[in-house]
Motif scaffolding. Structure first.
Motif: not given
Length: 242
Positions: A70-95
Motif C-alpha cells: 500500500g505504501v508503494i501504491d501511494q508513492l507511485t502516484i506521488r512520483l507520477v503526479r507530483n514528480r516526487a523524489i524517492c530515495l533508496r533505503g537499505n530495505h529497498e536495496a535488500m528487496l
C-alpha cells in the motif's frame, strides 16, 4: 593578511528563493500514516502556495509495518503526479537484491521481509524456500512497483541541502559518495561533528523526535513502532515539522 574573525558563524543552509521541500522519514509499511502525511502536504500547499515545491521521501518504504504494498501504491502516484523524489533505503536495496538473486533472502528475512511478502499475499513458513518465494514475488509484483524501484535515487541535492537515506561518509565530497554509505552508514556519520559541504537530511536510525544538529537533521521517528511519521517543510533557512 586579513584573518577571518573566528566569532563569525558560517551562514545557515538555505534553499533557493520561492522553493519549499517536504521531506518524509522512514515509512516502513505504514500506509495509513503516509496517507495522513500526503494529505497534510496537499493541505499545506493549498494554504501556503509556493512557486516551486518538491517532495523527498527518504527511503525504507517497506518491511516491518503491515502494508508495504500500500505504501508503494501511494508513492507511485506521488512520483507520477507530483514528480516526487524517492530515495533508496537499505530495505529497498535488500528487496532489489532478492529480486535479482534468491540467495539474498537470509539477509532480508530478519529485517521485515515476512511483513512485506504478506502485504503482497505471500505467506512464509518458518523455513521458507528462497527460490519459491522469489518466484512468487516476481509473479505478483505489479509492473508499476517494478518501475518504482527502477526510479529510486541514492541522493538528492537542492540549494544547501543534501538528502540521503542513511547519511554520508565524512571527509568524502558529496559527488563521490558511495551508494553503500548513502543507504547504510551509521556511526561514522552520526558521530561526525564537521560540516559535510551541505546540510544533510536523513533517516535510517530511529530517534524519538526529529534530531536537529549543526550539520544534519534525522527525521526517522520509527513510524512502525511509534505511530509517528515525520515530515519537515524546508523553505529558505527555515525547517518546520509539518
Amino acid at each position: 593578511m586579513h584573518q577571518q574573525d573566528p566569532t563569525i558563524r558560517p551562514p545557515r543552509p538555505a534553499l533557493p528563493p520561492e522553493t519549499r521541500i517536504y521531506a518524509v522519514g522512514d515509512i516502513h509499511g505504514c500506509a495509513d500514516l503516509l496517507a495522513e502525511i500526503v494529505a497534510r502536504i496537499d493541505d499545506d500547499l493549498q494554504r501556503r502556495p509556493v512557486r516551486h515545491s518538491a517532495e523527498v521521501y527518504l527511503g525504507d518504504y517497506i518491511d516491518r509495518g503491515p502494508d508495504s504494498c500500500g505504501v508503494i501504491d501511494q508513492l507511485t502516484i506521488r512520483l507520477v503526479r507530483n514528480r516526487a523524489i524517492c530515495l533508496r533505503g537499505n530495505h529497498e536495496a535488500m528487496l532489489e537484491s532478492f529480486l535479482h538473486d534468491p540467495a539474498a533472502l537470509p539477509d532480508w528475512l530478519p529485517l521485515g521481509a515476512r511483513q512485506t511478502l504478506a502485504s503482497y499475499g505471500i505467506s512464509t513458513s518458518e523455513h521458507p524456500a528462497p527460490r519459491d518465494l522469489h518466484r512468487q514475488l516476481r509473479d505478483v509484483l505489479p509492473r508499476t512497483h517494478q518501475l518504482f524501484l527502477q526510479c529510486l535515487r541514492n541522493s538528492y541535492c537542492c540549494g544547501d541541502f543534501f538528502f540521503a537515506h542513511a547519511g554520508v561518509r565524512p571527509n568524502v565530497v558529496l559527488e563521490l559518495q558511495a551508494a553503500e554509505d548513502l543507504i547504510w552508514i551509521r556511526d561514522d556519520f552520526l558521530n561526525a561533528t564537521q560540516r559535510h559541504g551541505k546540510y544533510i537530511v536523513h533517516g535510517h536510525t530511529p530517534v524519538p523526535h526529529p534530531d536537529i544538529r549543526s550539520n544534519r537533521i534525522n527525521i526517522d521517528t520509527g513510524a512502525w513502532r511509534s505511530g509517528v511519521l515525520t515530515c519537515i517543510a524546508i523553505e529558505g533557512e527555515e525547517i518546520v515539522v509539518l
